[in-house]
Scaffold this active site. Structure first.
Site, PDB file in Angstrom:
ATOM      1  N   GLU A   1       0.875  -1.178   0.000  1.00 24.20           N
ATOM      2  CA  GLU A   1       0.000   0.000   0.000  1.00 24.20           C
ATOM      3  C   GLU A   1       0.900   1.212   0.000  1.00 24.20           C
ATOM      4  O   GLU A   1       1.493   1.544   1.038  1.00 24.20           O
ATOM      5  CB  GLU A   1      -0.893  -0.017   1.249  1.00 24.20           C
TER       6      GLU A   1
ATOM      7  N   CYS B   1      -2.625   9.099   2.567  1.00 19.68           N
ATOM      8  CA  CYS B   1      -2.324   8.469   1.272  1.00 19.68           C
ATOM      9  C   CYS B   1      -3.473   8.676   0.294  1.00 19.68           C
ATOM     10  O   CYS B   1      -3.247   8.873  -0.891  1.00 19.68           O
ATOM     11  CB  CYS B   1      -2.012   6.991   1.458  1.00 19.68           C
TER      12      CYS B   1
HETATM   13  P1  NAD Z   1       8.650   4.592   4.399  1.00 18.27           P
HETATM   14  O1  NAD Z   1       8.667   3.700   3.219  1.00 18.27           O
HETATM   15  O2  NAD Z   1       9.774   5.520   4.609  1.00 18.27           O
HETATM   16  O3  NAD Z   1       8.540   3.734   5.735  1.00 18.27           O
HETATM   17  C1  NAD Z   1       7.474   2.820   5.953  1.00 18.27           C
HETATM   18  C2  NAD Z   1       7.959   1.720   6.864  1.00 18.27           C
HETATM   19  O4  NAD Z   1       8.969   0.967   6.210  1.00 18.27           O
HETATM   20  C3  NAD Z   1       8.582   2.214   8.159  1.00 18.27           C
HETATM   21  O5  NAD Z   1       8.193   1.353   9.193  1.00 18.27           O
HETATM   22  C4  NAD Z   1      10.076   2.110   7.868  1.00 18.27           C
HETATM   23  O6  NAD Z   1      10.865   1.946   9.025  1.00 18.27           O
HETATM   24  C5  NAD Z   1      10.117   0.855   7.029  1.00 18.27           C
HETATM   25  N1  NAD Z   1      11.284   0.733   6.156  1.00 18.27           N
HETATM   26  C6  NAD Z   1      12.090   1.713   5.671  1.00 18.27           C
HETATM   27  N2  NAD Z   1      13.044   1.177   4.864  1.00 18.27           N
HETATM   28  C7  NAD Z   1      12.817  -0.164   4.840  1.00 18.27           C
HETATM   29  C8  NAD Z   1      13.442  -1.269   4.171  1.00 18.27           C
HETATM   30  N3  NAD Z   1      14.490  -1.094   3.361  1.00 18.27           N
HETATM   31  N4  NAD Z   1      12.932  -2.501   4.343  1.00 18.27           N
HETATM   32  C9  NAD Z   1      11.846  -2.685   5.129  1.00 18.27           C
HETATM   33  N5  NAD Z   1      11.227  -1.706   5.816  1.00 18.27           N
HETATM   34  C10 NAD Z   1      11.694  -0.446   5.652  1.00 18.27           C
HETATM   35  O7  NAD Z   1       7.267   5.345   4.324  1.00 18.27           O
HETATM   36  P2  NAD Z   1       6.723   6.448   5.326  1.00 18.27           P
HETATM   37  O8  NAD Z   1       7.393   7.734   4.981  1.00 18.27           O
HETATM   38  O9  NAD Z   1       6.774   5.941   6.722  1.00 18.27           O
HETATM   39  O10 NAD Z   1       5.183   6.482   4.940  1.00 18.27           O
HETATM   40  C11 NAD Z   1       4.616   7.460   4.131  1.00 18.27           C
HETATM   41  C12 NAD Z   1       4.210   6.841   2.821  1.00 18.27           C
HETATM   42  O11 NAD Z   1       3.256   5.816   3.069  1.00 18.27           O
HETATM   43  C13 NAD Z   1       3.509   7.824   1.916  1.00 18.27           C
HETATM   44  O12 NAD Z   1       4.014   7.687   0.608  1.00 18.27           O
HETATM   45  C14 NAD Z   1       2.051   7.390   1.960  1.00 18.27           C
HETATM   46  O13 NAD Z   1       1.317   7.703   0.811  1.00 18.27           O
HETATM   47  C15 NAD Z   1       2.200   5.921   2.134  1.00 18.27           C
HETATM   48  N6  NAD Z   1       0.968   5.359   2.680  1.00 18.27           N
HETATM   49  C16 NAD Z   1       0.206   4.553   1.878  1.00 18.27           C
HETATM   50  C17 NAD Z   1      -0.998   4.052   2.350  1.00 18.27           C
HETATM   51  C18 NAD Z   1      -1.866   3.182   1.489  1.00 18.27           C
HETATM   52  O14 NAD Z   1      -2.765   2.573   2.028  1.00 18.27           O
HETATM   53  N7  NAD Z   1      -1.635   3.096   0.189  1.00 18.27           N
HETATM   54  C19 NAD Z   1      -1.415   4.366   3.638  1.00 18.27           C
HETATM   55  C20 NAD Z   1      -0.625   5.197   4.415  1.00 18.27           C
HETATM   56  C21 NAD Z   1       0.578   5.681   3.926  1.00 18.27           C
END
Ligand code: NAD
Length: 510
Positions: free
Chosen positions: A247, A281
């Site tokens: 997502e 999102c």
């Molecule tokens: P992010 O990808 O930076 O981090 C998300 C999670 O992934 C965190 O827990 C982080 O620690 C972890 N992470 C980071 N690098 C990783 C790796 N290499 N391997 C595994 N895990 C890793 O995203 P964010 O900045 O926390 O979230 C914001 C984004 O999420 C926005 O783009 C938003 O649109 C999206 N989002 C999407 C939905 C949806 O349902 N489509 C819902 C909410 C947020």
């Protein structure tokens, strides 16, 4: 002071991250980062505990999860306080975004689980019908890794965790390092309801701990977060041939048709672009308004936006961390430099916290980041279009495809326009509410993700649908088994002719 800061390691060598409120920059605690070895150990404990959890009848698992709703209600104020401390979001948003849908998801999924997971008898068609019986068994996958972001830290953690647990899996949850304790509440609530600690493991940390989980001995990843991380996770899952649901980000378009109720459209444009400080999102990220009503719509949006307050305890809270403030500021500056007009706001306010003023921008084009990249800030971005066809074309001109909305008085028009949109879902006269509609399969297309969460059978996405084909007759052998003989060929030839050579019989074979 950054919202997430590296602290000196603990005496036993663990990495530590300090956390600050984005509303005040005051400390709100810290986390000890789980090492890759600790993540591996958590997965191993989850794997050992999973068979006993899966052996419980689905109704028993559902009864335990249903108790989490009582716990959640009892702990609501503490959860909101944690969420508000870590994110700075107003209480209304903590309640409306985190608590209400979480209650509904727990209640809905727990209520459905026994039905959705029961063995299913599938009626066979044609010549198979008299020969075999088919059952589908929904077998848990094993251990599911759930990795979640900071913008809806509690609800986006509890929803996938509840579904995976109900399906009979053990879960290892890693919430965002920006809002770890808010995400951690998802585990605390479920533990208190009776989910065994080993069945639901909580690990903390940043990308390093997340990567250790993804590369560990797990059977599925449920990921919510950015496109960049999602693609890394997809690649890691492909390497191990395990499923993942992704997502990811969005750039959701709102289309304002010539027959829209302009009061509602303007109120919606402002709220749906700005609530949760625009960090949603499925929030509205870009608006296409038909030229014939554009002047009136923009006038109303400007008036509404000018009355929106920001600051701690006001309508628009802070951005949840500094990185996000940089992105929003960069996008607005890029638009300004390329000729856009800022009607309201348009600048950061970092006196007390990580705030960006409620902003309205017009005269936008698709070569501006504000119309092409995910902004995630309290910014209403409006572009005039000739007509609805142009709106559809521009809405589809995006690498994202999470959701979209159509504002019109005519539901038939929503159906017509909606079917042309290359996006995950379409909403009439509203937008983000779609994630809270449990019956709606929710998921992005293009860069916005892979797979769907929610929908009537979402729990089944945490299982393997195992067909079990039962023999009806117990014959010593089937006709086509060895030895092959001329008679076998003749039997097959006549069967093909009888079953498929006649149009009437074909109809009975479907
Ligand atoms: P992010 O990808 O930076 O981090 C998300 C999670 O992934 C965190 O827990 C982080 O620690 C972890 N992470 C980071 N690098 C990783 C790796 N290499 N391997 C595994 N895990 C890793 O995203 P964010 O900045 O926390 O979230 C914001 C984004 O999420 C926005 O783009 C938003 O649109 C999206 N989002 C999407 C939905 C949806 O349902 N489509 C819902 C909410 C947020």
């Amino acid at each position: 002071m950054a919202i997430v800061q590296t602290l000196p390691p603990s005496s036993d060598g663990h990495r530590r991250l300090g956390l600050a409120s984005p509303a005040t920059r005051e400390s709100v605690g810290e986390i000890t980062v789980s090492t890759p070895d600790e993540v591996t150990a958590a997965i191993a404990r989850a794997r050992a505990a999973q068979p006993a959890w899966a052996a419980l009848p689905a109704a028993e698992r559902a009864a335990i999860i249903a108790k989490a709703l009582d716990v959640l209600l009892a702990r609501k104020d503490e959860i909101c306080a944690t969420v508000q401390g870590e994110s700075g979001k107003p209480l209304v948003e903590a309640l409306a975004i985190e608590i209400v849908p979480s209650c509904d998801f727990i209640n809905y999924w727990a209520g459905r689980a026994a039905k959705d997971l029961a063995d299913e008898r599938i009626g066979l068609h044609g010549y198979l019908k008299p020969l075999k019986k088919l059952y589908i068994h929904y077998q848990p996958l094993g251990v599911v890794g759930v990795i979640t972001p900071w913008n809806g830290p509690f609800v986006l953690s509890i929803n996938p965790v509840v579904q995976a647990l109900l399906a009979g899996n053990a879960v290892v949850l890693k919430p965002s390092e920006v809002t770890p304790h808010s995400g951690g509440w998802a585990a605390k609530v479920l533990w208190e309801a009776g989910v065994p600690k080993d069945v639901l493991q909580l690990v903390h940390g940043d990308g390093e701990s997340g990567a250790a989980l993804v590369n560990g001995d797990i059977d599925k990843i449920s990921f919510t977060g950015s496109v960049g991380t999602g693609k890394k996770i997809a690649a890691a899952c492909a390497e191990r041939l395990i499923p993942c649901s992704l997502e990811l980000g969005g750039k959701d378009a709102m289309i304002v048709c010539s027959d829209a109720d302009l009061e509602r459209a303007a109120n919606g444009a402002v709220y749906l672009s700005m609530f949760n400080s625009g960090q949603v999102c499925v929030g509205v990220e870009r608006i296409y308004v038909v030229d014939s009503i554009a002047d009136e719509f923009i006038k109303l949006v400007k008036e509404r936006a000018a009355t929106v307050t920001y600051g701690q305890g006001n309508d628009v809270g802070p951005l949840f961390w500094d990185r996000q403030l940089d992105i929003v500021s960069r996008h607005v500056e890029d638009a300004r430099a390329k000729g856009a007009t800022i009607l309201v706001g348009g600048e950061a306010d970092t006196d007390k916290g990580v705030f960006y003023r409620p902003t309205v921008v017009v005269d936008l084009t698709h070569d501006m980041d504000l119309m092409s990249e995910e902004t995630f800030g309290p910014v209403v971005a409006i572009m005039r279009v000739k007509d609805e066809d142009e709106a559809v074309r521009l809405a589809n001109d995006s690498k994202y495809g999470l959701s979209g909305s159509v504002f019109t008085k005519d539901p038939k028009k929503v159906m017509r326009i909606g079917k042309q949109l290359k996006t995950g879902s379409v909403v009439h006269n509203d937008a983000s509410v779609i994630y809270g509609v449990a019956e709606a399969p929710f998921g992005g297309r293009k860069d916005s993700g892979l797979g769907q969460v929610n929908g009537r059978h979402a729990i089944r996405s945490y299982t393997h649908a195992l067909p079990i084909l039962i023999d009806r007759w117990g014959l010593k052998k089937e006709n086509i088994w060895y030895p092959y003989a001329d008679k076998t060929v003749k039997t097959l030839e006549s069967a093909i002719k009888f079953l498929f050579g006649n149009h009437l019989v074909r109809r009975f074979m479907r």
